[in-house]
Structure formats: structure tokens, C-alpha cells
Scaffold this motif. Structure first.
Motif, short mmCIF file in Angstrom:
data_model
loop_
_atom_site.label_atom_id
_atom_site.label_comp_id
_atom_site.label_asym_id
_atom_site.label_seq_id
_atom_site.Cartn_x
_atom_site.Cartn_y
_atom_site.Cartn_z
N LEU A 19 77.77 79.92 51.19
CA LEU A 19 78.00 79.13 52.41
C LEU A 19 76.85 79.30 53.40
O LEU A 19 76.38 78.32 53.99
CB LEU A 19 79.31 79.55 53.08
N THR A 23 74.19 76.46 54.60
CA THR A 23 74.09 76.15 56.02
C THR A 23 72.63 76.19 56.48
O THR A 23 72.19 75.30 57.23
CB THR A 23 74.93 77.15 56.85
N GLU A 26 70.98 73.04 55.20
CA GLU A 26 71.25 71.81 55.96
C GLU A 26 70.60 71.87 57.36
O GLU A 26 70.18 70.83 57.88
CB GLU A 26 72.75 71.50 56.04
N TRP A 40 71.26 61.63 56.13
CA TRP A 40 72.70 61.87 56.27
C TRP A 40 73.37 62.10 54.92
O TRP A 40 74.32 62.90 54.82
CB TRP A 40 73.39 60.72 57.02
N LEU A 43 73.07 65.68 53.65
CA LEU A 43 73.80 66.56 54.59
C LEU A 43 75.31 66.47 54.37
O LEU A 43 76.02 67.48 54.38
CB LEU A 43 73.45 66.20 56.04
N ILE A 44 75.79 65.26 54.15
CA ILE A 44 77.23 65.09 53.87
C ILE A 44 77.57 65.72 52.52
O ILE A 44 78.62 66.36 52.35
CB ILE A 44 77.64 63.59 53.91
N ALA A 47 77.93 69.35 52.98
CA ALA A 47 79.20 69.64 53.66
C ALA A 47 80.38 69.58 52.68
O ALA A 47 81.27 70.43 52.71
CB ALA A 47 79.40 68.67 54.82
N VAL A 48 80.35 68.57 51.81
CA VAL A 48 81.43 68.43 50.82
C VAL A 48 81.45 69.64 49.88
O VAL A 48 82.51 70.19 49.58
CB VAL A 48 81.27 67.11 50.02
N LYS A 50 80.31 72.71 50.53
CA LYS A 50 80.79 73.88 51.27
C LYS A 50 82.31 73.84 51.42
O LYS A 50 83.00 74.85 51.23
CB LYS A 50 80.13 73.92 52.67
N ALA A 51 82.83 72.66 51.76
CA ALA A 51 84.28 72.51 51.93
C ALA A 51 85.00 72.79 50.62
O ALA A 51 86.06 73.43 50.60
CB ALA A 51 84.61 71.10 52.43
N VAL A 54 85.33 76.53 50.13
CA VAL A 54 86.31 77.13 51.04
C VAL A 54 87.73 76.79 50.60
O VAL A 54 88.60 77.66 50.53
CB VAL A 54 86.06 76.68 52.51
N VAL A 55 87.96 75.51 50.27
CA VAL A 55 89.31 75.08 49.88
C VAL A 55 89.72 75.75 48.56
O VAL A 55 90.85 76.20 48.41
CB VAL A 55 89.37 73.53 49.77
N ASP A 57 88.34 78.62 47.00
CA ASP A 57 88.34 80.09 46.90
C ASP A 57 88.96 80.80 48.10
O ASP A 57 89.58 81.84 47.93
CB ASP A 57 86.90 80.58 46.69
#
Lengths: 73, 190
Positions: A19, A23, A26, A40, A43-44, A47-48, A50-51, A54-55, A57
Motif C-alpha cells: 500500500l 501510494t 501515485e 487519471w 491513478l484510478i 486506487a482500485v 489498493k482498495a 484492503v477489502v 486482506d
């Protein structure tokens, strides 16, 4: 039990490193890429990604359909 | 022994229902955040962004990501009965969350100078709504901490700890999308 514990903490460490690396990536992309019209998209995408980590693990989305047998087995 | 097992099974069943309810709430909350995210691109496009501090943006984003890591560690420690590590990690999570909130509300907001323009309006709307979620998350974590001290949770039964962790990570996921949308995509307006 100890092996499972070690593995669980290890996942947290690995995800944190990923993560933070993404970060920084980006941040560099957003600040030093000059082509605003296309920057963009990566960058998106970052973000996807990284999300997703998180979701999957940290939030343990799998527990929704498996329960938490893995942790208490 | 048999009744203990039955009770634990019953707890697991309820936990599953609670978990589903929490995720349904988070999905509904996602629609609100997604609406703001789409509005930002509809109004500003991908070529414009609010005038904000890049260094501060990176610093607060890092704080929130690290807080998520400590929340994960706290929940894992609770699941394995590692009480000392649980309390320590939970306290670090609360501290980092509070620092994030201070960074946004007390440092970034005064720097952003609200002038009624579309970019600043979007910035305050998105960060304000998110900051409110961070604040409620901190309250949630403090309540969980207090209840833990009362001995209400065990390695086998700690649904509120998991719920607080999932909520905290959700707030992190929202910021993962807000950070590039507000700080990185586009050039400074005006």
C-alpha cells in the motif's frame, strides 16, 4: 497455532508495504506526469488495486461466505 | 461442554447475520461516496483539481494507511488472544486516526481557503463527509477499547472488534479513491 499467527501478522506487514509503495507511486505519477488528460487512468487503476488489497486482506470479505472458520480452526 | 459448543455455534450464526448487515450498510454508504466521486469528475473533469498541499495530502494518506495496518494487527491479536498487542495496536490506530483528522480539519482546511468556487466546494464536501466518518470511527474504536477493558470480548467472541475494524478499513478504502481525485488528478484550478 503459532504458525497461523505468524502468517496472519505477515500478511498485514506485506499489505502495508504494498500500500505504501503504491501510494508513493501515485504521488510521483500525479506530481511529475505532465499529461493531465491521460494520467487519471493509471491513478484510478492504482486506487482500485489498493482498495482490492484492503477489502480482501484487511476487511476479510471472504468471511461473508465462509464465516471465520479459518481463524478459529 | 455440549452447551458451550451450542452457544458458540449460535454466536457464530448471529455473527454471520451481523456481518452481512454491516456489509449491506457499507455498500449503501458507498453509493453516497461514489456520488461525490462522480460529481467531482462531472464538475471539474480530469484536467482540474482543487488547490491543496501535496506534501500534506501524502502525509495524511500515509497516516490513514498505517492506521489501517494497526487496526488489522489489533483484530488479529484479539483473535489469537494476544491481549497486550491488541491494546497497543488499537491505541495506535486511535492516535493515527486522530492525527489524520487534525491534519484534514485543523491544517488542510485553513490552507484550502473556501472561496465559494466549484473546486473548493467539492473539496470541502468530500473531505468533510469523509472526516465525519473518521470521527465516528474513532468513537467506535474508543467504545470497543472501553468494552475490551471490561472484559466483554474474548478470542472466540469479539464481533464488535471485527465490526469496528471493517468500518475503519472502509473509511480507508474511501480515502484511497478520494486522495487521487482531490490531490493528484488534474492541474490546479484557476
Amino acid at each position: 497455532m503459532d504458525e497461523k499467527k505468524k502468517q496472519a501478522y505477515g500478511i498485514g506487514n506485506a499489505i502495508l508495504i504494498v500500500l505504501l509503495a503504491l501510494t508513493i507511486g501515485e504521488f510521483l505519477l500525479g506530481n511529475f506526469a505532465d499529461v493531465w488528460s491521460i494520467v487519471w487512468a493509471p491513478l484510478i487503476a492504482i486506487a482500485v488495486l489498493k482498495a482490492f488489497f484492503v477489502v480482501r486482506d484487511f476487511m476479510h470479505v471472504r468471511r461473508l461466505w465462509t464465516g471465520d472458520e479459518e481463524e478459529h480452526a | 461442554m455440549s452447551s458451550v459448543t451450542t452457544t458458540l455455534n449460535e454466536y457464530r450464526r448471529r455473527e454471520g447475520t451481523n456481518r452481512l448487515g454491516l456489509w449491506l450498510f457499507l455498500i449503501s454508504d458507498t453509493f453516497v461516496f461514489a456520488g461525490m466521486f462522480v460529481a467531482r469528475f462531472y464538475l471539474l473533469g480530469s484536467g482540474t483539481r482543487p488547490e491543496v498541499s501535496q506534501e500534506l495530502g501524502l502525509a495524511i494518506t500515509t497516516l490513514l494507511l498505517i492506521s489501517s495496518y494497526f487496526m488489522y494487527t489489533a483484530e488479529t491479536a484479539m483473535a489469537f488472544g494476544d491481549t497486550r498487542k491488541y491494546y497497543r495496536s488499537l491505541m495506535v490506530t486511535i492516535a493515527l486516526g486522530t492525527l489524520f483528522l487534525i491534519g484534514v480539519v485543523a491544517v488542510e482546511w485553513p490552507l484550502a481557503h473556501y472561496d465559494g468556487s466549484v473546486p473548493t466546494s467539492i473539496f470541502f464536501l468530500m473531505t468533510g463527509f469523509h472526516a465525519f466518518h473518521v470521527l465516528t470511527g474513532i468513537f467506535f474504536l474508543v467504545i470497543v477499547y472501553r468494552n475490551s477493558k471490561k472484559g466483554l470480548y474474548t478470542a472466540e467472541r469479539h464481533w464488535p472488534v471485527e465490526a469496528a475494524a471493517v468500518y475503519w478499513h472502509f473509511v480507508d478504502v474511501v480515502w484511497i479513491f478520494f486522495y487521487p481525485a482531490l490531490y493528484l488528478i488534474g492541474g490546479v484550478a484557476g
